[in-house]
Design an enzyme around this catalytic site. Structure first.
Site, PDB file in Angstrom:
ATOM      1  N   ASN A  82       0.865  -1.154  -0.046  1.00 42.95           N
ATOM      2  CA  ASN A  82      -0.266  -0.022   0.114  1.00 42.95           C
ATOM      3  C   ASN A  82       0.773   1.170  -0.082  1.00 42.95           C
ATOM      4  O   ASN A  82       1.891   1.300   0.523  1.00 42.95           O
ATOM      5  CB  ASN A  82      -0.902   0.162   1.307  1.00 42.95           C
ATOM      6  CG  ASN A  82      -0.423  -0.241   2.632  1.00 42.95           C
ATOM      7  OD1 ASN A  82       0.724  -0.774   2.718  1.00 42.95           O
ATOM      8  ND2 ASN A  82      -0.913   0.362   3.640  1.00 42.95           N
ATOM      9  N   GLU A  95       0.372   5.087   0.926  1.00 43.31           N
ATOM     10  CA  GLU A  95      -0.534   6.140   1.306  1.00 43.31           C
ATOM     11  C   GLU A  95      -0.090   7.749   0.805  1.00 43.31           C
ATOM     12  O   GLU A  95       1.181   7.753   0.519  1.00 43.31           O
ATOM     13  CB  GLU A  95      -0.644   6.140   2.758  1.00 43.31           C
ATOM     14  CG  GLU A  95      -1.205   4.783   3.347  1.00 43.31           C
ATOM     15  CD  GLU A  95      -1.406   4.770   5.012  1.00 43.31           C
ATOM     16  OE1 GLU A  95      -2.108   3.860   5.337  1.00 43.31           O
ATOM     17  OE2 GLU A  95      -0.776   5.665   5.512  1.00 43.31           O
ATOM     18  N   GLU A 130      -3.469  -4.299  -2.849  1.00 51.22           N
ATOM     19  CA  GLU A 130      -3.937  -5.174  -4.057  1.00 51.22           C
ATOM     20  C   GLU A 130      -4.032  -4.494  -5.168  1.00 51.22           C
ATOM     21  O   GLU A 130      -3.897  -5.230  -6.239  1.00 51.22           O
ATOM     22  CB  GLU A 130      -5.540  -5.515  -3.659  1.00 51.22           C
ATOM     23  CG  GLU A 130      -5.565  -6.360  -2.314  1.00 51.22           C
ATOM     24  CD  GLU A 130      -5.833  -5.422  -1.041  1.00 51.22           C
ATOM     25  OE1 GLU A 130      -5.147  -4.439  -0.919  1.00 51.22           O
ATOM     26  OE2 GLU A 130      -6.684  -5.721  -0.375  1.00 51.22           O
ATOM     27  N   CYS A 135     -10.742  -4.005   0.323  1.00 50.06           N
ATOM     28  CA  CYS A 135     -11.928  -3.082   0.591  1.00 50.06           C
ATOM     29  C   CYS A 135     -12.612  -3.271  -0.822  1.00 50.06           C
ATOM     30  O   CYS A 135     -12.574  -4.030  -1.517  1.00 50.06           O
ATOM     31  CB  CYS A 135     -11.102  -1.964   0.577  1.00 50.06           C
ATOM     32  SG  CYS A 135     -10.496  -1.202  -0.999  1.00 50.06           S
ATOM     33  N   CYS A 142     -10.903  -2.872  -4.243  1.00 43.76           N
ATOM     34  CA  CYS A 142     -10.249  -3.716  -4.741  1.00 43.76           C
ATOM     35  C   CYS A 142     -11.072  -4.814  -5.137  1.00 43.76           C
ATOM     36  O   CYS A 142     -10.493  -5.476  -5.857  1.00 43.76           O
ATOM     37  CB  CYS A 142      -9.260  -4.142  -3.300  1.00 43.76           C
ATOM     38  SG  CYS A 142      -7.774  -2.990  -3.327  1.00 43.76           S
TER      39      CYS A 142
HETATM   40 ZN   LIG Z   1      -8.358  -1.807  -0.953  1.00 44.00          ZN
END
Ligand SMILES: [Zn+2]
Length: 144
Positions: free
Chosen positions: A50, A52, A63, A101, A104
């Site tokens: 990830n 950010e 993902e 999430c 994704c």
């Molecule tokens: Zn996600």
């Protein structure tokens, strides 16, 4: 396939291990929640973490980053599996804290609809889902 325990399969364990290693490279200064993903395609494994951003809304999940990498490396067709691992989940974290999430899930439905999704659980196990398990009746457009 459902959500059966699959942690003992060496191939799955290897993919999860790649996702865990990728998570160590996350840029997650705001959430402190480092996630890695490993996509298994026809040509190999594509990992990402990830990323950010101070504007929060522009943050990118592991993902989607890994799916993008797989496509960029020519492995967009035939994605067979993806593993996701969060190295910062507390040992008693519920499953929902380590699941992909909604955004994704939509990406998976379009780019890897037949993939098995292996989720490293906070207690060290692995749960496996189909994309249809995660996003039934997904939004899709017919192509061609
Ligand atoms: Zn996600």
């Amino acid at each position: 396939m459902g959500d059966s325990e699959r942690g003992t399969d060496p191939a799955i364990a290897g993919l999860v291990s790649s996702a865990r290693a990728a998570a160590e490279l996350a840029h997650a200064p705001y959430s402190g929640f480092r996630v890695g993903a490993a996509v298994l395609g026809a040509t190999g494994v594509h990992t990402a973490a990830n990323v950010e951003n101070a504007s929060y809304g522009l943050s990118l999940c592991a993902e989607r980053a890994a799916l993008s990498r797989a496509l960029a490396e020519g492995d967009g067709e035939g994605i067979r599996a993806i593993a996701v691992a969060c190295v910062d989940a507390a040992p008693d974290s519920p499953l929902g804290e380590v699941m992909p999430c909604g955004a994704c899930r939509q990406w998976l439905a379009e780019l890897a609809p037949k993939a098995d999704v292996h989720i490293a659980t906070a207690d060290g196990g692995v749960r496996t889902f189909t994309v249809d398990d995660l996003l039934p009746h997904a939004f899709v457009l017919r192509r061609g």
